[in-house]
Motif scaffolding. Structure first.
Motif: not given
Length: 96
Positions: A82, A85-89
């Motif tokens: 997170k 890459n907070p949106q887990w793309l």
């Protein structure tokens, strides 16, 4: 970047399963995971989305980091993902 030691974390589509690995050829290795050419855990649980990676100057250092991450609690791994890459793309396409 193609021949640099890298520790990576893959996630399943539903984010329930995480996989930690190390390689010196990240693009090739992730392609192998995505095409189910790597047997075992990642194939069995369909863990194909690259959600985190870290580059290192030596394979020895990368392997130490991989072992460290494998011992971490899941919540710690989630926090690491997170942070960058907070949106887990899926980051695979950004490598190409």
């Amino acid at each position: 970047m193609n021949k640099k030691p890298v520790v990576y974390i893959l996630a399943s589509a539903n984010k329930r399963v995480l996989y930690v690995g190390v390689t010196s050829q990240l693009v090739t290795r992730i392609w192998q995971h995505r095409n189910n050419l790597v047997g075992g855990f990642s194939h069995k649980y369909q863990v194909h989305n690259l959600v985190h990676y870290e580059r290192f100057d030596s394979m020895t250092t990368a392997i130490k980091r991989e072992k460290q991450l494998k011992k971490w609690r899941r919540t710690w791994k989630e926090q690491l993902i997170k942070e960058n890459n907070p949106q887990w793309l899926d980051l695979y396409d950004s490598l190409l």
